[in-house]
Enzyme design. Sequence first.
Site, PDB file in Angstrom:
ATOM      1  N   ASP A  10      -1.400  56.114 112.073  1.00 53.14           N
ATOM      2  CA  ASP A  10      -1.460  56.744 113.584  1.00 53.14           C
ATOM      3  C   ASP A  10      -0.412  57.047 114.071  1.00 53.14           C
ATOM      4  OD1 ASP A  10      -2.101  58.977 115.056  1.00 53.14           O
ATOM      5  OD2 ASP A  10      -1.797  57.995 116.655  1.00 53.14           O
ATOM      6  N   ASP A  12       1.677  59.477 117.569  1.00 51.24           N
ATOM      7  CA  ASP A  12       2.245  59.115 118.377  1.00 51.24           C
ATOM      8  C   ASP A  12       1.092  58.076 118.953  1.00 51.24           C
ATOM      9  OD1 ASP A  12       3.301  61.749 119.063  1.00 51.24           O
ATOM     10  OD2 ASP A  12       1.609  63.050 118.426  1.00 51.24           O
ATOM     11  N   ASP A 170      -4.144  53.849 117.960  1.00 54.47           N
ATOM     12  CA  ASP A 170      -4.619  53.601 119.185  1.00 54.47           C
ATOM     13  C   ASP A 170      -5.630  54.303 120.333  1.00 54.47           C
ATOM     14  OD1 ASP A 170      -2.931  55.712 121.650  1.00 54.47           O
ATOM     15  OD2 ASP A 170      -2.653  56.788 119.374  1.00 54.47           O
TER      16      ASP A 170
END
Length: 225
Positions: A10, A12, A170
Amino acid sequence: MPQPLCLLFDSDGTLVDSEILLAEVMAEILPRHGLPFTARQYMDEFRGVRFLSIVQALEAHHGSLDEARRRSAEDEMRARMEARMRAELAAIDGMPAALEALAEHPRAVVSNGPERKIRCAMESSGLGHHFGDRLFSAYTLGVWKPDPALYLKAAEAMGHAPEHCVVIDDAAVGVAAGLDAGMRVVHLNRLPEEETTPEGAVSIGHASELPAAIARLAAGTTPAP
């Protein structure tokens, strides 16, 4: 020797420390368009979620925007976010060293954001050389996390079966997408007091723990908590 695992990152909040910037930008822009919103609300409820889905959730409580107003809000948000990223964005602490340590692994960025934003993030943070053009955007592929198809399409393009891939994410939507895709998942949980890691995913609290986690997954063992 076994083939190195393919790592699907990922962007961001995983590779780059952009989420507080995005939270602040949305809290600046959305209220101008009649949708009350705070930075805390983004961090608590909407991390990693598609912009349109956030708008639709707010509209359910505050009234619908017409299509022109929606486009205007998104255009303003994108422009403001890009300016802040170019001026302020940094890599997640420990991630540059982790990527260097994992250099033998094929890797890609798989994000719910537009490709322009992903490229801006990689350029601004100095991480772009680790990924080159291996950038997969939900806006380009037409599918958004938590739909597992985004990670599955990225894996297919990288030439790897799902079981040979590790998702590093996250946000809850990304962790769910990776698990549902049948991939191994490392949850970079930087908010352990607020979030729990779902069963089936491996939790780490800092990017410096990632190389050891990947090594243990490759060996078929579970990283220590």
